[in-house]
Design a protein around this motif. Structure first.
Motif, mmCIF file in Angstrom:
data_model
loop_
_atom_site.group_PDB
_atom_site.id
_atom_site.type_symbol
_atom_site.label_atom_id
_atom_site.label_comp_id
_atom_site.label_asym_id
_atom_site.label_seq_id
_atom_site.Cartn_x
_atom_site.Cartn_y
_atom_site.Cartn_z
ATOM 1 N N VAL A 1 0.843 -1.174 0.000
ATOM 2 C CA VAL A 1 0.000 0.000 0.000
ATOM 3 C C VAL A 1 0.890 1.240 0.000
ATOM 4 O O VAL A 1 1.927 1.272 0.655
ATOM 5 C CB VAL A 1 -0.964 0.000 1.216
ATOM 6 N N LEU A 2 0.484 2.224 -0.801
ATOM 7 C CA LEU A 2 1.156 3.521 -0.846
ATOM 8 C C LEU A 2 0.198 4.550 -0.272
ATOM 9 O O LEU A 2 -0.996 4.533 -0.591
ATOM 10 C CB LEU A 2 1.504 3.902 -2.284
ATOM 11 N N ARG A 3 0.682 5.447 0.557
ATOM 12 C CA ARG A 3 -0.151 6.532 1.072
ATOM 13 C C ARG A 3 0.418 7.838 0.552
ATOM 14 O O ARG A 3 1.616 8.080 0.631
ATOM 15 C CB ARG A 3 -0.174 6.546 2.597
ATOM 16 N N GLY A 4 -0.467 8.681 0.001
ATOM 17 C CA GLY A 4 0.008 9.948 -0.512
ATOM 18 C C GLY A 4 -1.123 10.875 -0.890
ATOM 19 O O GLY A 4 -2.302 10.524 -0.820
ATOM 20 N N SER A 5 -0.740 12.050 -1.319
ATOM 21 C CA SER A 5 -1.680 13.084 -1.718
ATOM 22 C C SER A 5 -2.316 12.725 -3.056
ATOM 23 O O SER A 5 -1.617 12.422 -4.027
ATOM 24 C CB SER A 5 -0.936 14.417 -1.833
ATOM 25 N N CYS A 6 -3.638 12.749 -3.089
ATOM 26 C CA CYS A 6 -4.363 12.463 -4.322
ATOM 27 C C CYS A 6 -5.220 13.665 -4.698
ATOM 28 O O CYS A 6 -5.733 14.372 -3.830
ATOM 29 C CB CYS A 6 -5.246 11.229 -4.159
ATOM 30 N N THR A 7 -5.355 13.882 -5.976
ATOM 31 C CA THR A 7 -6.154 14.968 -6.522
ATOM 32 C C THR A 7 -7.216 14.364 -7.436
ATOM 33 O O THR A 7 -7.295 13.153 -7.589
ATOM 34 C CB THR A 7 -5.254 15.951 -7.297
ATOM 35 N N ALA A 8 -8.028 15.240 -8.048
ATOM 36 C CA ALA A 8 -9.109 14.767 -8.912
ATOM 37 C C ALA A 8 -9.135 15.572 -10.201
ATOM 38 O O ALA A 8 -8.779 16.753 -10.206
ATOM 39 C CB ALA A 8 -10.443 14.887 -8.188
ATOM 40 N N TYR A 9 -9.562 14.923 -11.284
ATOM 41 C CA TYR A 9 -9.691 15.614 -12.568
ATOM 42 C C TYR A 9 -10.898 15.105 -13.325
ATOM 43 O O TYR A 9 -11.466 14.064 -13.009
ATOM 44 C CB TYR A 9 -8.408 15.499 -13.398
ATOM 45 N N THR A 10 -11.304 15.862 -14.335
ATOM 46 C CA THR A 10 -12.450 15.507 -15.173
ATOM 47 C C THR A 10 -12.227 16.080 -16.560
ATOM 48 O O THR A 10 -11.208 16.694 -16.822
ATOM 49 C CB THR A 10 -13.770 16.024 -14.541
ATOM 50 N N GLY A 11 -13.170 15.889 -17.446
ATOM 51 C CA GLY A 11 -13.075 16.525 -18.755
ATOM 52 C C GLY A 11 -13.070 15.578 -19.928
ATOM 53 O O GLY A 11 -13.035 16.011 -21.081
ATOM 54 N N GLY A 12 -13.071 14.286 -19.668
ATOM 55 C CA GLY A 12 -13.109 13.346 -20.777
ATOM 56 C C GLY A 12 -11.785 13.262 -21.503
ATOM 57 O O GLY A 12 -10.737 13.506 -20.934
ATOM 58 N N ALA B 1 -4.889 8.620 -13.146
ATOM 59 C CA ALA B 1 -3.591 9.075 -13.624
ATOM 60 C C ALA B 1 -2.538 8.837 -12.548
ATOM 61 O O ALA B 1 -2.798 9.016 -11.350
ATOM 62 C CB ALA B 1 -3.659 10.550 -13.993
ATOM 63 N N VAL B 2 -1.365 8.426 -12.981
ATOM 64 C CA VAL B 2 -0.247 8.078 -12.096
ATOM 65 C C VAL B 2 1.056 8.546 -12.732
ATOM 66 O O VAL B 2 1.088 8.934 -13.899
ATOM 67 C CB VAL B 2 -0.170 6.553 -11.868
ATOM 68 N N ASN B 3 2.131 8.468 -11.981
ATOM 69 C CA ASN B 3 3.461 8.557 -12.559
ATOM 70 C C ASN B 3 3.828 7.120 -12.912
ATOM 71 O O ASN B 3 4.008 6.288 -12.023
ATOM 72 C CB ASN B 3 4.444 9.137 -11.544
ATOM 73 N N PRO B 4 3.934 6.788 -14.208
ATOM 74 C CA PRO B 4 4.183 5.388 -14.579
ATOM 75 C C PRO B 4 5.537 4.860 -14.108
ATOM 76 O O PRO B 4 5.761 3.648 -14.123
ATOM 77 C CB PRO B 4 4.075 5.389 -16.105
ATOM 78 N N ASN B 5 6.430 5.733 -13.647
ATOM 79 C CA ASN B 5 7.698 5.274 -13.072
ATOM 80 C C ASN B 5 7.506 4.794 -11.628
ATOM 81 O O ASN B 5 8.348 4.089 -11.096
ATOM 82 C CB ASN B 5 8.750 6.386 -13.113
ATOM 83 N N VAL B 6 6.399 5.197 -11.006
ATOM 84 C CA VAL B 6 6.077 4.794 -9.635
ATOM 85 C C VAL B 6 5.035 3.676 -9.645
ATOM 86 O O VAL B 6 5.182 2.665 -8.957
ATOM 87 C CB VAL B 6 5.567 6.003 -8.814
ATOM 88 N N ILE B 7 3.967 3.875 -10.419
ATOM 89 C CA ILE B 7 2.892 2.886 -10.566
ATOM 90 C C ILE B 7 2.741 2.644 -12.069
ATOM 91 O O ILE B 7 2.252 3.520 -12.792
ATOM 92 C CB ILE B 7 1.566 3.395 -9.974
ATOM 93 N N MET C 1 -4.681 9.595 0.647
ATOM 94 C CA MET C 1 -5.388 8.360 0.344
ATOM 95 C C MET C 1 -4.418 7.191 0.410
ATOM 96 O O MET C 1 -3.214 7.359 0.213
ATOM 97 C CB MET C 1 -6.002 8.426 -1.054
ATOM 98 N N ASP C 2 -4.972 6.019 0.694
ATOM 99 C CA ASP C 2 -4.215 4.777 0.616
ATOM 100 C C ASP C 2 -4.472 4.163 -0.744
ATOM 101 O O ASP C 2 -5.631 4.004 -1.151
ATOM 102 C CB ASP C 2 -4.630 3.802 1.713
ATOM 103 N N VAL C 3 -3.403 3.843 -1.451
ATOM 104 C CA VAL C 3 -3.492 3.247 -2.786
ATOM 105 C C VAL C 3 -2.936 1.824 -2.679
ATOM 106 O O VAL C 3 -1.720 1.629 -2.512
ATOM 107 C CB VAL C 3 -2.708 4.078 -3.818
#
Length: 93
Positions: free
Chosen positions: A1-12, A27-33, A87-89
């Motif tokens: 489990v990773l714990r960190g700051s999460c944000t939100a986006y929309t728009g299609g 959305a993620v940093n593909p080097n991390v996840i 959030m916990d991921v």
């Protein structure tokens, strides 16, 4: 489990992996996840549950380390309501 700051986006639109943006595609940093990783996302106290998701997109805040995951929502009001939260991921096998 990773714990960190999460944000939100929309728009299609289309994600970095070519799939349409949709709830459950985050959305993620593909080097991390790495793209395609299956996730379960919830607040540490369980009061907010995004639920199951797949890593499918990226963005500047993620690449710079300002956020761990950017959660896709259907509406701007949902994004504003979420804001920025710890959030916990959970990385699922």
């Amino acid at each position: 489990v990773l714990r960190g700051s999460c944000t939100a986006y929309t728009g299609g639109g289309i994600t970095s992996t070519g799939a349409p943006a949709a709830v459950g595609r985050v959305a993620v940093n593909p080097n991390v996840i790495p793209y395609g990783t299956r996730l379960y996302i919830a607040s540490p106290d369980g009061s907010i549950v995004y639920g199951y998701a797949i890593a499918a997109d990226t963005g500047g805040a993620l690449l710079s380390g300002q956020a761990l995951v950017d959660l896709y929502y259907d509406t701007l009001s949902e994004c504003i309501n979420f804001g920025r939260r710890q959030m916990d991921v959970y990385i699922l096998a």
